[in-house]
Design a protein around this motif. Structure first.
Motif, short mmCIF file in Angstrom:
data_model
loop_
_atom_site.label_atom_id
_atom_site.label_comp_id
_atom_site.label_asym_id
_atom_site.label_seq_id
_atom_site.Cartn_x
_atom_site.Cartn_y
_atom_site.Cartn_z
N ARG A 23 0.84 -1.21 0.00
CA ARG A 23 0.00 0.00 0.00
C ARG A 23 0.86 1.25 0.00
O ARG A 23 0.57 2.22 -0.68
CB ARG A 23 -0.93 0.04 1.21
CG ARG A 23 -1.84 -1.15 1.35
CD ARG A 23 -2.90 -1.21 0.29
NE ARG A 23 -3.81 -2.29 0.61
CZ ARG A 23 -4.17 -3.24 -0.23
NH1 ARG A 23 -3.71 -3.25 -1.44
NH2 ARG A 23 -4.99 -4.18 0.14
N GLN A 28 -2.63 0.07 -4.73
CA GLN A 28 -3.93 0.26 -4.11
C GLN A 28 -5.03 0.04 -5.14
O GLN A 28 -4.99 0.62 -6.22
CB GLN A 28 -4.04 1.67 -3.53
CG GLN A 28 -3.01 1.97 -2.48
CD GLN A 28 -3.06 3.41 -2.02
OE1 GLN A 28 -3.84 4.20 -2.51
NE2 GLN A 28 -2.23 3.73 -1.06
N TYR A 32 -9.94 -0.27 -2.21
CA TYR A 32 -9.09 0.09 -1.07
C TYR A 32 -9.07 1.60 -0.90
O TYR A 32 -9.20 2.11 0.21
CB TYR A 32 -7.68 -0.45 -1.24
CG TYR A 32 -6.76 -0.01 -0.13
CD1 TYR A 32 -6.68 -0.74 1.03
CD2 TYR A 32 -6.03 1.17 -0.24
CE1 TYR A 32 -5.86 -0.32 2.08
CE2 TYR A 32 -5.22 1.59 0.80
CZ TYR A 32 -5.14 0.85 1.95
OH TYR A 32 -4.35 1.27 2.99
N ARG A 33 -8.90 2.33 -2.01
CA ARG A 33 -8.85 3.79 -1.91
C ARG A 33 -10.17 4.35 -1.39
O ARG A 33 -10.19 5.28 -0.58
CB ARG A 33 -8.50 4.39 -3.27
CG ARG A 33 -7.04 4.21 -3.64
CD ARG A 33 -6.65 5.05 -4.84
NE ARG A 33 -7.30 4.63 -6.08
CZ ARG A 33 -6.85 3.68 -6.88
NH1 ARG A 33 -5.73 3.05 -6.59
NH2 ARG A 33 -7.49 3.37 -7.98
N SER A 36 -10.38 3.57 2.35
CA SER A 36 -9.42 4.41 3.04
C SER A 36 -9.93 5.85 3.17
O SER A 36 -9.82 6.47 4.22
CB SER A 36 -8.08 4.39 2.29
OG SER A 36 -7.12 5.12 2.98
N LYS A 37 -10.51 6.35 2.11
CA LYS A 37 -11.05 7.71 2.12
C LYS A 37 -12.25 7.82 3.07
O LYS A 37 -12.41 8.83 3.76
CB LYS A 37 -11.47 8.10 0.70
CG LYS A 37 -11.86 9.53 0.55
CD LYS A 37 -12.15 9.84 -0.92
CE LYS A 37 -12.53 11.29 -1.09
NZ LYS A 37 -12.80 11.60 -2.49
N SER A 39 -12.79 5.97 5.71
CA SER A 39 -12.47 5.60 7.10
C SER A 39 -11.63 6.69 7.76
O SER A 39 -10.52 6.46 8.19
CB SER A 39 -11.76 4.26 7.16
OG SER A 39 -10.48 4.38 6.56
N PHE A 64 -7.98 -2.81 7.46
CA PHE A 64 -8.63 -1.84 8.33
C PHE A 64 -9.10 -2.48 9.63
O PHE A 64 -9.03 -1.89 10.69
CB PHE A 64 -9.81 -1.18 7.61
CG PHE A 64 -9.38 -0.39 6.40
CD1 PHE A 64 -8.90 0.90 6.54
CD2 PHE A 64 -9.40 -0.97 5.15
CE1 PHE A 64 -8.47 1.63 5.44
CE2 PHE A 64 -8.98 -0.26 4.04
CZ PHE A 64 -8.51 1.04 4.18
#
Length: 118
Positions: A23, A28, A32-33, A36-37, A39, A64
């Motif tokens: 990562r 990514q 996943y992106r 991630s954004k 969270s 996560f």
């Protein structure tokens, strides 16, 4: 999945470390992106993952769940995947694997699955 990734699936903690490295160097996926954004919350969270497979393969949520010390339940109805999933989450007591399917209405139904040998 590459042969290196297949080998690392047998060692979940090493797999997790290598996934983090991947990562950082930019590997990514779009999902996943997006996770991630989304969270941006600090601290832990509670989750329910339905259809967790083996807990590693193609699982964008695992990183996560273990990194943020999230508490929750993973559900996998296929016995052979469930057994592997239990092993893969054994180092994380805050993740509770369940061997069940989720559906409506409640009750028992036939379950058919196409699986491959590990």
């Amino acid at each position: 999945m590459s042969s290196a990734a297949q080998f690392l699936r047998k060692f979940p903690r090493v797999f997790d470390q290598m996934a983090r490295v991947a990562r950082v160097i930019g590997r990514q996926t779009p999902i996943y992106r997006a996770i991630s954004k989304a969270s941006v919350l600090e601290g832990s969270f509670t989750f329910l993952q339905i259809g967790a497979n083996d807990g590693i393969s193609h699982d964008p949520f695992r990183e996560f769940m273990i990194r943020r010390n999230a508490c929750g339940v993973t559900s996998e109805p296929a016995p052979e995947f469930f057994t592997v999933m239990c092993r893969n989450y054994s180092a994380y007591p805050h993740v509770s694997p369940e061997n069940c399917a989720v559906g409506y209405p409640a009750g028992r139904l036939p379950f058919y699955a196409y699986t491959t040998a590990f």
